[in-house]
Design a protein around this motif. Structure first.
Motif: not given
Length: 518
Positions: A84-88, A104-113, A134-137
């Protein structure tokens, strides 16, 4: 002709540096671990040393490891699975680092923005990457995420998660999906496997030799791989990474002194600012090393930086996100060999080739080609573009990156970069494309047609627009969509754009600003 790796000028190693050097050697020459192993190794070897510091405080490497495990537990509870992808979309800081390693610890791909990326920029990344989370404030991004079926969550909520059980992370799994501008005008996602990222980190470390007592101070965005890899390099070295928020100001030297900065990655605009400030404030700083890539630090810029910081060395580097780094010079090597960007990374191969792909001898100019374990796995969902950029190596041993850049090698394997061969260019540390500018202009209400060309020899970046809007309004619209660093210097409003017989924009026939109709 292949370039041999040069010998770096490394400082004398203490016990901690020896440990870090052993880790780098394992990454560069032996079994390659996943990227999470960089953090776990730092927690094991340098656990109580400062790891990542931001405006609100500091975490040790062990505390960052614990935070990443909680993020991993929360992501698992949300159903995030390997692949899976995680957009940060977060500002630089401890929370970003925890989410980076936790995903990354759970095998996901990080998508930094970029933390301030506009909805216009993020909409394409969301559509293309299809992240699970999507991880964001930024509350306004929730609706944008929901349109593609992504779950929006804050970093604070993730940090309250349960400690995750260990998950096997595959070395060939995707660690990062890095979006970079390309000739299509849409950002392309570069698929970065754990194995390639870890190798690149180790090879770069062997040249730069960050120390456990270093404090690396960077204002580079973490969506930019030059900034992002500082986290990995500091983890490998056990160094402290300082991530100030916001833009640099007239108090930048105060911030550097307060941090005790010893290593500062720079692009030319930031280096020029530091040199100007240091010319007025002669108090010494502990900076021992400036590194440079993204845009070349040459001419008066590098001369002024050295004059302002006589105790610091400058390391010139060259690379592209498709393989992270290609060459690194020895400290101050450009003084003896002006304009060099150094030799190929340890364990990699480098050629300059003619249009047929045949390697050229030293001194002859051609396209720069690189091969090795740091070559990434192509572009996300873009097979045709991947096939053009990632092709069989000239020596037949695996894939190579055909950079599209031109340069030449000397007899000792030093590379001299000459420039781009297409419509991609570097500006203020950003890699950009003309079609990226055109697409952003066409997103501005009232712009009917648009054209852009690479910067002029004096650096001026001009765009053309068919619109009833004033030029200033078009530039303001670009600022809102792309940010200050990528906003052109000048917009020319025209009644129509010249076309070729095939209906394409004839960029060679675009009117000069002084000739254009208003």
């Amino acid at each position: 002709m292949s370039a041999a790796a040069g010998t770096s000028k490394a400082p004398k190693a203490d016990g901690h540096l020896a440990c870090a050097g052993e880790a780098a050697g394992a990454i560069a020459g032996g079994p390659v671990p996943d990227v999470v192993a960089l953090l776990d190794g730092a927690a094991g070897r340098f656990g109580e040393r400062p790891g990542v510091t931001d405006h609100a405080g500091s975490w040790t490497w062990r505390r960052l490891q614990a935070a990443s495990r909680r993020v991993a537990g929360a992501l698992l509870a949300l159903g995030v699975a390997p692949g899976d992808r995680v957009l940060v979309v977060l500002p630089p800081g401890r929370q970003f680092a925890a989410v980076l390693f936790g995903a990354m610890r759970v095998g996901a791909a990080v998508v930094p923005a970029g933390s301030s990326a506009s909805p216009f920029e993020l909409s394409w990344v969301l559509t293309d990457a299809q992240p699970r989370v999507l991880v964001s404030d930024r509350a306004e991004l929730t609706a944008l995420a929901e349109r593609v079926g992504a779950r929006a969550i804050t970093p604070v909520a993730l940090l309250d998660g349960p400690v995750a059980e260990p998950v096997a992370v595959l070395a060939d799994g995707t660690a990062l999906l890095l979006y970079t501008s390309g000739s299509t005008g849409r950002p392309k996602g570069i698929v970065c496997p754990h194995r390639a990222v870890a190798f690149a980190t180790g090879a770069i470390f062997r040249r730069l030799a960050y120390r456990p007592d270093d404090v690396v101070f960077t204002r580079l965005p973490l969506s930019f791989d030059y900034g992002l890899y500082q986290i990995f390099l500091c983890a490998l070295a056990g160094a402290e990474l300082v991530l100030p928020q916001g833009a640099a100001s007239s108090r930048e030297l105060v911030a550097l002194r307060a941090a005790g900065a010893t290593v500062v990655p720079v692009v030319p605009t930031y280096a020029a600012m530091l040199a100007r400030l240091a010319a007025r404030d002669r108090r010494p700083l502990p900076v021992r090393l400036f590194t440079n890539t993204g845009a070349a630090l040459v001419g008066q810029d590098v001369k002024r930086l050295r004059g302002a910081f006589p105790g610091a060395a400058v390391v010139c580097m060259y690379g592209m996100s498709e393989c992270k780094r290609i060459t690194i010079a020895d400290p101050d090597e450009d003084l003896a060999h002006p304009a060099t960007v150094g030799r190929a990374l340890p364990g990699t191969r480098l050629w300059v080739v003619d249009p047929s792909g045949t390697p050229l001898p030293p001194g002859e100019s051609g396209e720069i080609v690189v091969a090795g374990p740091h070559v990434m796995a192509g572009y996300w969902r873009a097979e045709e573009q991947s096939a053009r950029r990632f092709r069989p190596a000239p020596d037949g041993d695996g894939p190579a990156v055909f950079t599209g850049d031109h340069g030449c090698l000397d007899a000792e394997g030093r590379l001299y970069f000459a420039g781009r061969a297409d419509d991609l260019f570097k500006r203020r540390g950003w890699r950009m494309g003309t079609q990226e500018l055109e697409l952003a202009m066409l997103d501005i209400p009232g712009v009917r047609a648009a054209a852009a060309v690479p910067p002029a020899p004096d650096g001026t970046l001009t765009v053309w627009a068919v619109t009833d809007l004033a030029p200033e309004r078009v530039l303001r619209g670009l600022f809102e969509r792309l940010g200050a660093a990528r906003t052109p210097d000048r917009c020319v409003v025209v009644a129509d754009l010249p076309r070729t017989a095939h209906g394409k924009v004839d960029r060679a026939a675009l009117p000069r600003p002084e000739e254009a109709a208003r």
